[in-house]
Write a protein that holds these residues in place. Structure first.
Motif, PDB file in Angstrom:
ATOM      1  N   GLY A  49      -3.461   3.513  -7.213  1.00 43.68           N
ATOM      2  CA  GLY A  49      -3.285   2.535  -6.133  1.00 43.68           C
ATOM      3  C   GLY A  49      -4.429   1.548  -6.058  1.00 43.68           C
ATOM      4  O   GLY A  49      -4.215   0.351  -5.830  1.00 43.68           O
TER       5      GLY A  49
ATOM      6  N   THR B  54       2.586   9.179   3.785  1.00 45.47           N
ATOM      7  CA  THR B  54       1.249   8.890   3.271  1.00 45.47           C
ATOM      8  C   THR B  54       0.411   8.175   4.326  1.00 45.47           C
ATOM      9  O   THR B  54       0.913   7.750   5.365  1.00 45.47           O
TER      10      THR B  54
ATOM     11  N   ARG C  70       0.829  -1.207   0.000  1.00 42.68           N
ATOM     12  CA  ARG C  70       0.000   0.000   0.000  1.00 42.68           C
ATOM     13  C   ARG C  70       0.865   1.259   0.000  1.00 42.68           C
ATOM     14  O   ARG C  70       0.514   2.258  -0.645  1.00 42.68           O
TER      15      ARG C  70
ATOM     16  N   TYR D 260       2.564  13.409   1.924  1.00 43.28           N
ATOM     17  CA  TYR D 260       3.648  12.652   1.284  1.00 43.28           C
ATOM     18  C   TYR D 260       5.003  13.308   1.557  1.00 43.28           C
ATOM     19  O   TYR D 260       6.003  12.634   1.821  1.00 43.28           O
TER      20      TYR D 260
ATOM     21  N   ALA E  17      -2.948  15.360   0.120  1.00 40.76           N
ATOM     22  CA  ALA E  17      -2.211  14.093   0.034  1.00 40.76           C
ATOM     23  C   ALA E  17      -0.733  14.344  -0.262  1.00 40.76           C
ATOM     24  O   ALA E  17       0.149  13.682   0.317  1.00 40.76           O
TER      25      ALA E  17
ATOM     26  N   GLU F 134       0.697   4.343  -2.799  1.00 34.41           N
ATOM     27  CA  GLU F 134       0.459   5.744  -2.477  1.00 34.41           C
ATOM     28  C   GLU F 134       1.642   6.639  -2.839  1.00 34.41           C
ATOM     29  O   GLU F 134       1.462   7.757  -3.339  1.00 34.41           O
TER      30      GLU F 134
ATOM     31  N   GLY G 149      -2.221   9.190  -4.599  1.00 35.12           N
ATOM     32  CA  GLY G 149      -2.007   7.798  -4.232  1.00 35.12           C
ATOM     33  C   GLY G 149      -2.980   7.451  -3.124  1.00 35.12           C
ATOM     34  O   GLY G 149      -2.972   8.084  -2.067  1.00 35.12           O
ATOM     35  N   GLN G 150      -3.835   6.466  -3.338  1.00 35.89           N
ATOM     36  CA  GLN G 150      -4.851   6.118  -2.336  1.00 35.89           C
ATOM     37  C   GLN G 150      -5.178   4.640  -2.460  1.00 35.89           C
ATOM     38  O   GLN G 150      -5.087   4.069  -3.545  1.00 35.89           O
ATOM     39  N   GLU G 151      -5.576   4.034  -1.352  1.00 33.24           N
ATOM     40  CA  GLU G 151      -5.692   2.582  -1.309  1.00 33.24           C
ATOM     41  C   GLU G 151      -6.693   1.992  -2.307  1.00 33.24           C
ATOM     42  O   GLU G 151      -6.437   0.941  -2.895  1.00 33.24           O
TER      43      GLU G 151
END
Length: 462
Positions: free
Chosen positions: A117, A278, A96, A273, A269, A100, A110-112
């Motif tokens: 991502g 993240t 993960r 980072y 985000a 991200e 970047g996100q799950e």
């Protein structure tokens, strides 16, 4: 089903497992469990031992005699199971972090479960869930599969479309939190309101009425700008535009902020980072603290700190779903299941996230009807993106992944998007066997991961 229910949990070493145990203990009188099998992989062996010991302490502190079995043998866990729950993460949290950080390096979200991502999480997860389904066909053909491995909607779609397994329900904690928090905003109890959800996992909308049939959606929307709006811990709280909600007269899922306020969410985000790390890096720290708590031999209950994990109530929703199927309770829940006409803007055979009554035959959907113009357009694009991603995960076709990237609303199409995609392939090479030829070609072209943290993690894993 016979007395003495067997539960098998894939990804049993998860930090969410204590919540799962709490939910089963709470419902034991209507769901008489005899044994629970927690299964994990070699890389999760230590966490499985820690959380498994705690799970047994929780049952020992209850009035019920239930045995926890810990194993790395998935087939032993699945043999004659009545219910199978899935909460695994292919590549663990390190994967993960790459999902991200690599997009963020190039100024992309970047996100799950959303954007690049989310696509790559599905590419890693879909082949594994289909292997599990094949095992279930041999070892527990009458079992129900309750999935909350993310991206939950895409994983459930893969199970139905490619696994040909109908006895499956996908779950998410976001609707649960909405129905828990929103009633208080307008001075109501949850049983005084009627909810109708429609859309996809992490991409749904809902309407609310009172028990007399009066629509109270706008009343809740007004209060959302004054009170706690019930966002999960993993979503940055920036308000929706009031004018937009006033026009649609529906309440969007919290994750819609990534689409409706994309500029601000991306800015936040990227700031994380560049500073504190993240969300995955933050979660990794939370998980480390949780497992230190779980090691305490005196701890025999779910700690409050688990609420900070971001996915609170996933597990409790799974327990309620299982109890509802077992006892034919016909409980109203929000689930990912085959559409069957509930959302006429999408094909009947695809998976949607909707309000349904869950009982012995699974989910019976509540029809929502046609969505307004803007929401219908969003929904159809997102489902097309999901279907392309799932097809690519099954076939290992690079070109289909590129198509999914191109139509994803959170990915600006062009050479940067393709570069992010190629780096994600390299970063996750260990977990993408269907793309072996593609990855070898990219490596021969000299593609390397530019984000130093992601590169370092890759070296550690190898």
């Amino acid at each position: 089903m016979n007395q003495g229910v067997k539960i098998a949990t894939i990804g049993g070493g998860s930090s969410y497992t204590p919540e799962l145990m709490e939910g089963f203990i709470k419902r034991y009188e209507e769901l008489p469990i005899s044994e629970i099998w927690l299964v994990d992989i070699e890389a999760g062996k230590e966490k499985l031992a820690i959380v498994g010991a705690m799970a047994q302490r929780m049952w020992d502190a209850s009035p019920y005699d239930v045995k926890i079995h810990l194993t790395l043998d998935r087939e032993a866990a699945l043999k004659d199971a009545d219910f199978v729950t899935t909460q695994f993460r292919v590549g663990l949290l390190e994967a993960r972090i790459k999902d991200e950080r690599i997009p963020a390096y190039y100024g992309m979200l970047g996100q799950e479960t959303n954007g690049p991502g989310g696509i790559f999480k599905a590419l890693r997860t879909v082949p594994i869930i289909l292997e599990i389904v094949e095992d279930m066909k041999r070892l527990c053909p009458d079992a129900w599969l309750i999935n909350f491995a993310n991206p939950s909607g895409m994983v459930t779609e893969a199970i139905v479309r490619y696994g040909k397994w109908e006895k499956v329900i996908g779950l998410c904690n976001v609707p649960v939190m909405a129905t828990m928090i929103e009633p208080a905003l307008i001075g109501k109890n949850p049983d005084e309101l009627i909810y109708k959800f429609a859309g996809l996992n992490h991409f749904h909308w809902h309407k609310v009425a009172d028990n007399h049939g009066n629509d109270v959606t706008m009343d809740i929307i007004e209060k959302m700008y004054e009170e706690d709006n019930g966002l999960p811990k993993n979503i940055f709280d920036i308000p929706f535009y009031h004018e937009q909600l006033e026009q649609m007269k529906m309440i969007p899922c919290g994750y819609h902020r990534y689409y409706y306020r994309q500029e601000e969410m991306l800015e936040h985000a990227l700031e994380e980072y560049q500073t504190i790390g993240t969300r995955a890096q933050q979660v990794k720290q939370t998980e480390t603290e949780l497992f230190e708590l779980y090691k305490d031999p005196a701890l025999n209950y779910k700690p409050e700190q688990l609420q900070q994990r971001g996915g609170a109530y996933y597990s409790d929703a799974a327990c309620e779903t299982i109890a509802s199927i077992y006892a034919n309770k016909n409980t109203q829940l929000v689930v990912s299941t085959k559409n069957d006409g509930a959302v006429p803007d999408l094909p009947a055979d695809c998976v949607v996230e909707v309000t349904a009554y869950v009982g012995g035959q699974g989910a019976r959907n509540v029809a929502f009807g046609t969505l307004p113009t803007a929401e219908r357009g969003w929904l159809q694009v997102m489902k097309a993106m999901e279907l392309l991603t799932i097809e690519a995960a099954v076939t290992g076709d690079y070109n289909t992944v590129l198509q999914a990237f191109t139509i994803n609303p959170l990915i600006p199409s062009g050479k940067t998007a393709k570069r992010v995609m190629d780096e994600l392939f390299i970063a996750h090479k260990e977990y993408l066997p269907n793309f072996k030829a593609t990855i070898e070609k990219l490596m021969a072209e000299g593609i390397e991961v530019q984000d130093q943290v992601a590169s370092h993690l890759d070296l550690i894993e190898v």
